[in-house]
Design a protein around this motif. Structure first.
Motif, PDB file in Angstrom:
ATOM      1  N   PRO A 168      -2.526  -5.390 -11.506  1.00 41.90           N
ATOM      2  CA  PRO A 168      -1.680  -6.179 -12.414  1.00 41.90           C
ATOM      3  C   PRO A 168      -1.076  -5.357 -13.545  1.00 41.90           C
ATOM      4  CG  PRO A 168      -3.990  -6.630 -12.826  1.00 41.90           C
ATOM      5  CD  PRO A 168      -3.946  -5.801 -11.583  1.00 41.90           C
ATOM      6  N   LEU A 169      -1.630  -4.168 -13.811  1.00 45.22           N
ATOM      7  CA  LEU A 169      -1.113  -3.316 -14.887  1.00 45.22           C
ATOM      8  C   LEU A 169      -0.175  -2.231 -14.361  1.00 45.22           C
ATOM      9  CD1 LEU A 169      -4.379  -2.916 -17.005  1.00 45.22           C
ATOM     10  CD2 LEU A 169      -2.545  -4.599 -17.271  1.00 45.22           C
ATOM     11  N   SER A 170       0.041  -2.204 -13.063  1.00 44.26           N
ATOM     12  CA  SER A 170       0.939  -1.217 -12.471  1.00 44.26           C
ATOM     13  C   SER A 170       2.359  -1.784 -12.450  1.00 44.26           C
ATOM     14  CB  SER A 170       0.488  -0.877 -11.047  1.00 44.26           C
ATOM     15  OG  SER A 170       1.376   0.031 -10.435  1.00 44.26           O
ATOM     16  N   CYS A 171       3.283  -1.136 -13.193  1.00 48.06           N
ATOM     17  CA  CYS A 171       4.633  -1.668 -13.365  1.00 48.06           C
ATOM     18  C   CYS A 171       5.673  -0.595 -13.027  1.00 48.06           C
ATOM     19  CB  CYS A 171       4.853  -2.150 -14.803  1.00 48.06           C
ATOM     20  SG  CYS A 171       3.628  -3.372 -15.358  1.00 48.06           S
ATOM     21  N   ASP A 172       6.841  -1.043 -12.646  1.00 49.47           N
ATOM     22  CA  ASP A 172       7.961  -0.176 -12.309  1.00 49.47           C
ATOM     23  C   ASP A 172       9.212  -0.763 -12.958  1.00 49.47           C
ATOM     24  OD1 ASP A 172       9.837   1.515 -11.284  1.00 49.47           O
ATOM     25  OD2 ASP A 172       9.388   1.110  -9.170  1.00 49.47           O
ATOM     26  N   LEU A 173       9.689  -0.122 -14.045  1.00 52.30           N
ATOM     27  CA  LEU A 173      10.823  -0.659 -14.791  1.00 52.30           C
ATOM     28  C   LEU A 173      12.090  -0.745 -13.957  1.00 52.30           C
ATOM     29  CD1 LEU A 173      10.388   1.019 -18.302  1.00 52.30           C
ATOM     30  CD2 LEU A 173      10.161  -1.404 -17.731  1.00 52.30           C
ATOM     31  N   SER A 174      12.184   0.035 -12.911  1.00 55.75           N
ATOM     32  CA  SER A 174      13.377  -0.028 -12.075  1.00 55.75           C
ATOM     33  C   SER A 174      13.497  -1.353 -11.328  1.00 55.75           C
ATOM     34  CB  SER A 174      13.381   1.134 -11.075  1.00 55.75           C
ATOM     35  OG  SER A 174      12.283   1.026 -10.182  1.00 55.75           O
ATOM     36  N   LYS A 175      12.402  -2.124 -11.235  1.00 55.92           N
ATOM     37  CA  LYS A 175      12.410  -3.413 -10.540  1.00 55.92           C
ATOM     38  C   LYS A 175      12.295  -4.584 -11.510  1.00 55.92           C
ATOM     39  CE  LYS A 175      10.265  -1.462  -6.391  1.00 55.92           C
ATOM     40  NZ  LYS A 175       9.131  -1.547  -5.429  1.00 55.92           N
ATOM     41  N   ALA A 176      12.562  -4.352 -12.779  1.00 58.33           N
ATOM     42  CA  ALA A 176      12.393  -5.394 -13.793  1.00 58.33           C
ATOM     43  C   ALA A 176      13.259  -6.612 -13.478  1.00 58.33           C
ATOM     44  CB  ALA A 176      12.742  -4.842 -15.169  1.00 58.33           C
ATOM     45  N   GLN A 177      12.643  -7.767 -13.536  1.00 56.61           N
ATOM     46  CA  GLN A 177      13.266  -9.083 -13.380  1.00 56.61           C
ATOM     47  C   GLN A 177      13.847  -9.317 -11.987  1.00 56.61           C
ATOM     48  OE1 GLN A 177      16.020 -10.046 -16.488  1.00 56.61           O
ATOM     49  NE2 GLN A 177      14.644  -9.403 -18.135  1.00 56.61           N
ATOM     50  N   GLU A 178      13.486  -8.511 -11.038  1.00 55.27           N
ATOM     51  CA  GLU A 178      13.958  -8.751  -9.677  1.00 55.27           C
ATOM     52  C   GLU A 178      13.231  -9.942  -9.064  1.00 55.27           C
ATOM     53  OE1 GLU A 178      13.732  -5.313  -7.254  1.00 55.27           O
ATOM     54  OE2 GLU A 178      15.130  -4.131  -8.468  1.00 55.27           O
ATOM     55  N   GLY A 179      13.888 -10.613  -8.147  1.00 50.12           N
ATOM     56  CA  GLY A 179      13.332 -11.805  -7.526  1.00 50.12           C
ATOM     57  C   GLY A 179      12.380 -11.488  -6.395  1.00 50.12           C
ATOM     58  N   SER A 180      12.138 -12.502  -5.568  1.00 52.46           N
ATOM     59  CA  SER A 180      11.174 -12.376  -4.480  1.00 52.46           C
ATOM     60  C   SER A 180      11.604 -11.310  -3.479  1.00 52.46           C
ATOM     61  CB  SER A 180      11.022 -13.726  -3.781  1.00 52.46           C
ATOM     62  OG  SER A 180      10.164 -13.628  -2.658  1.00 52.46           O
ATOM     63  N   GLN A 181      10.630 -10.513  -3.032  1.00 50.44           N
ATOM     64  CA  GLN A 181      10.840  -9.459  -2.043  1.00 50.44           C
ATOM     65  C   GLN A 181       9.673  -9.469  -1.067  1.00 50.44           C
ATOM     66  OE1 GLN A 181      11.362  -5.703  -4.024  1.00 50.44           O
ATOM     67  NE2 GLN A 181      13.101  -6.414  -5.267  1.00 50.44           N
TER      68      GLN A 181
END
Length: 324
Positions: free
Chosen positions: A87-100
């Motif tokens: 849950p703490l692993s984030c990728d700013l390049s995918k911010a606010q993207e929808g379902s994948q």
């Protein structure tokens, strides 16, 4: 009565009609014919708890809410059962993207997987609710039970103490109390909820004890020489605990919502703790651009609170004879 011929080997004695003999015979036939109405198959009368469990098993509201709560507790204890990510692993390049594919709930503003954070958020919220409810129930039961049993100045002192805490607004008290705490763990929030939650349960426990100690079986035990501790623990407490269980079950859902509210305004749980309240707070400013960030944690919170409230209502209906 007909005379009996001693020489007749087939002669039998028959009871005269009417009287105590026929009454005893009919009573015996009744007992042999089946169990007493209202009892179990063995003829024993059911207790309040067995009657309550008998009703709960046939209540669809209890079954549905209990299944939901069991599922929530399982994912709170073992979130890896249905969520393999961090849950703490984030990728700013995918911010606010929808379902994948592989990420059905999309990503939040920091590029974190909303599905994983929603699953892991159950741990903190349920931990706060369970710990706060347990603490408030124990503290309120002890204080309320002692006040109701002994009465007098002890009752007056504890009642006035409870009135003081009743007069503190929860949100305002949380802003003042929790703003002085730097830790973002669950324990300061649990302590605050217990501090303001025990007076409600203490009043319920006090009323239940006052009513239970007037019963004849308590007076009989006192006349036989039972001490105060035995009267309170063996005779009064088992018969006064039902209202406390009902109130505590409903309060558990309320405390989970309170934790989310405190976390939303920034004085409850704090990052890196994963909480539904924190995620709802972070998504509130992006509801137009990325509504999925708010929808899933808010939906999980609503379902959890509703499940505990429904469970409490079902338990109340089963334990209150007046509602049957």
């Amino acid at each position: 009565m007909p005379e009996l011929d001693p020489s007749d080997p087939n002669a039998t004695i028959t009871p005269a009609g009417g009287g105590a003999m026929s009454l005893a015979t009919s009573d015996a036939e009744t007992l042999e014919g089946g169990p007493i109405p209202g009892g179990t198959a063995s003829g024993k009368a059911r207790s309040l708890w067995s009657d309550a469990w008998h009703d709960l098993r046939r209540n669809p509201v209890f079954i549905v809410s209990a299944l939901v709560i069991v599922f929530l507790v399982l994912i709170a204890v073992w979130p890896g059962l249905i969520a393999s990510g961090n849950p703490l692993s984030c990728d700013l390049s995918k911010a606010q993207e929808g379902s994948q594919p592989g990420h059905p709930f999309g990503y939040d503003a920091q590029g974190c997987d909303v599905y994983t954070r929603t699953v892991y958020g159950a741990r903190a919220s349920i931990a706060v609710g369970v710990c706060a409810t347990t603490g408030a129930a124990l503290l309120g039961s002890v204080f309320g039970g002692l006040a109701g049993f002994f009465g007098g100045w002890w009752d007056g002192l504890l009642s006035r103490l409870a009135d003081i805490f009743f007069g503190i607004p929860i949100i305002l008290g949380g802003l003042v109390f929790l703003s002085m705490v730097t830790s973002g763990s669950v324990w300061p929030v649990v302590g605050f909820i217990v501090l303001l939650g025990w007076p409600q349960i203490s009043r319920i426990a006090r009323g239940a004890v006052v009513g239970a100690k007037q019963h004849d079986y308590v007076q009989a035990a006192r006349a036989l020489g039972a001490g105060n501790s035995r009267l309170l623990l063996r005779h009064i407490a088992p018969n006064a605990v039902a209202p406390v269980i009902v109130v505590a079950t409903i309060a558990l859902g309320t405390y989970i919502a309170l934790e989310a509210t405190l976390s939303f305004i920034g004085v409850g749980l704090k990052p890196p703790t994963v909480s539904w309240g924190i995620d709802i707070s972070n998504a509130s400013n992006q509801i137009r651009n990325a509504p999925h960030m708010l929808l899933w944690p808010a939906g999980a919170l609503s379902i959890t609170v509703l499940a505990f409230i429904m469970l409490g209502d079902a338990v109340r209906d089963a334990l209150d004879p007046k509602l049957r």
